[in-house]
Design a protein around this motif. Structure first.
Motif, PDB file in Angstrom:
ATOM      1  N   PRO A  17      25.818  26.490  62.949  1.00  0.00           N
ATOM      2  CA  PRO A  17      26.832  27.137  63.787  1.00  0.00           C
ATOM      3  C   PRO A  17      27.746  28.044  62.966  1.00  0.00           C
ATOM      4  CG  PRO A  17      27.490  24.891  63.323  1.00  0.00           C
ATOM      5  CD  PRO A  17      26.111  25.062  62.730  1.00  0.00           C
ATOM      6  N   MET A  18      28.309  29.043  63.645  1.00  0.00           N
ATOM      7  CA  MET A  18      29.249  29.955  62.988  1.00  0.00           C
ATOM      8  C   MET A  18      30.534  29.190  62.703  1.00  0.00           C
ATOM      9  SD  MET A  18      29.705  32.939  61.734  1.00  0.00           S
ATOM     10  CE  MET A  18      28.522  34.058  62.449  1.00  0.00           C
ATOM     11  N   THR A  19      30.906  29.170  61.442  1.00  0.00           N
ATOM     12  CA  THR A  19      32.067  28.390  61.027  1.00  0.00           C
ATOM     13  C   THR A  19      33.116  29.264  60.367  1.00  0.00           C
ATOM     14  OG1 THR A  19      32.748  26.341  59.923  1.00  0.00           O
ATOM     15  CG2 THR A  19      31.173  27.746  58.746  1.00  0.00           C
ATOM     16  N   GLY A  20      34.163  28.626  59.916  1.00  0.00           N
ATOM     17  CA  GLY A  20      35.271  29.295  59.252  1.00  0.00           C
ATOM     18  C   GLY A  20      36.394  29.573  60.227  1.00  0.00           C
ATOM     19  N   PHE A  21      37.609  29.516  59.739  1.00  0.00           N
ATOM     20  CA  PHE A  21      38.768  29.796  60.587  1.00  0.00           C
ATOM     21  C   PHE A  21      38.630  31.155  61.248  1.00  0.00           C
ATOM     22  CE2 PHE A  21      43.039  31.535  61.239  1.00  0.00           C
ATOM     23  CZ  PHE A  21      43.549  30.575  62.084  1.00  0.00           C
ATOM     24  N   TYR A  22      38.084  32.120  60.512  1.00  0.00           N
ATOM     25  CA  TYR A  22      37.913  33.483  61.039  1.00  0.00           C
ATOM     26  C   TYR A  22      36.538  33.680  61.695  1.00  0.00           C
ATOM     27  CZ  TYR A  22      42.104  34.248  58.328  1.00  0.00           C
ATOM     28  OH  TYR A  22      43.373  34.162  57.813  1.00  0.00           O
ATOM     29  N   ALA A  31      47.291  33.252  55.993  1.00  0.00           N
ATOM     30  CA  ALA A  31      48.568  32.752  56.494  1.00  0.00           C
ATOM     31  C   ALA A  31      48.471  32.127  57.884  1.00  0.00           C
ATOM     32  CB  ALA A  31      49.593  33.882  56.510  1.00  0.00           C
ATOM     33  N   SER A  32      47.576  32.613  58.724  1.00  0.00           N
ATOM     34  CA  SER A  32      47.457  32.081  60.082  1.00  0.00           C
ATOM     35  C   SER A  32      46.640  30.785  60.145  1.00  0.00           C
ATOM     36  CB  SER A  32      46.863  33.128  61.017  1.00  0.00           C
ATOM     37  OG  SER A  32      45.617  33.581  60.530  1.00  0.00           O
ATOM     38  N   ASP A  33      45.969  30.428  59.076  1.00  0.00           N
ATOM     39  CA  ASP A  33      45.154  29.212  59.032  1.00  0.00           C
ATOM     40  C   ASP A  33      46.011  28.041  58.569  1.00  0.00           C
ATOM     41  OD1 ASP A  33      43.172  27.284  58.855  1.00  0.00           O
ATOM     42  OD2 ASP A  33      42.233  28.160  57.063  1.00  0.00           O
TER      43      ASP A  33
END
Length: 119
Positions: A17-22, A31-33
């Motif tokens: 699956p596509m992962t990462g905060f972004y 900063a947003s994570d």
């Protein structure tokens, strides 16, 4: 380019699956994570059950967030604090060191991460 815990360029964690905060496949952070989704982990049934018991159900699909739910064997960028919590409880999933952001070292030592190296 971001660095991993080994001091080299951060490698992709998973695109399926596509992962990462972004949602770029990498455990990048910014900063947003606020959860610091920086530890590339290989999911196990034991860890998924542990995470669910702690209020973070990663195995149930959530269409609102375009999240299909994780299965054992999936790679996922996990929050550093959740990984450390699991480690302290003896439930830590394996870690892909080359794909784990260097900022995870603020929560766990390299030795702790290496104990659970997936490589």
């Amino acid at each position: 380019m971001a660095k991993n815990v080994l001091g080299t360029d951060l490698e992709s964690c998973s695109t399926d699956p596509m992962t990462g905060f972004y949602r770029d496949g990498c455990c990048n952070t910014g900063a947003s994570d606020t959860g610091l989704h920086v530890v590339c982990c290989v999911m196990s049934a034991e860890f998924l059950a542990f995470s669910k018991s702690r209020g973070n159900d990663l195995s149930t699909p959530n269409p609102l967030f375009r999240f299909a739910g994780l299965q054992p064997g999936d790679r996922w960028c996990l929050c550093a604090a959740r990984w450390k919590e699991a480690y302290d409880a003896g439930q830590a999933p394996d870690v892909v060191l080359a794909s784990t952001h260097i900022s995870s070292l603020e929560f766990a030592s390299l030795e702790e991460l290496q104990e659970h190296a997936a490589e």
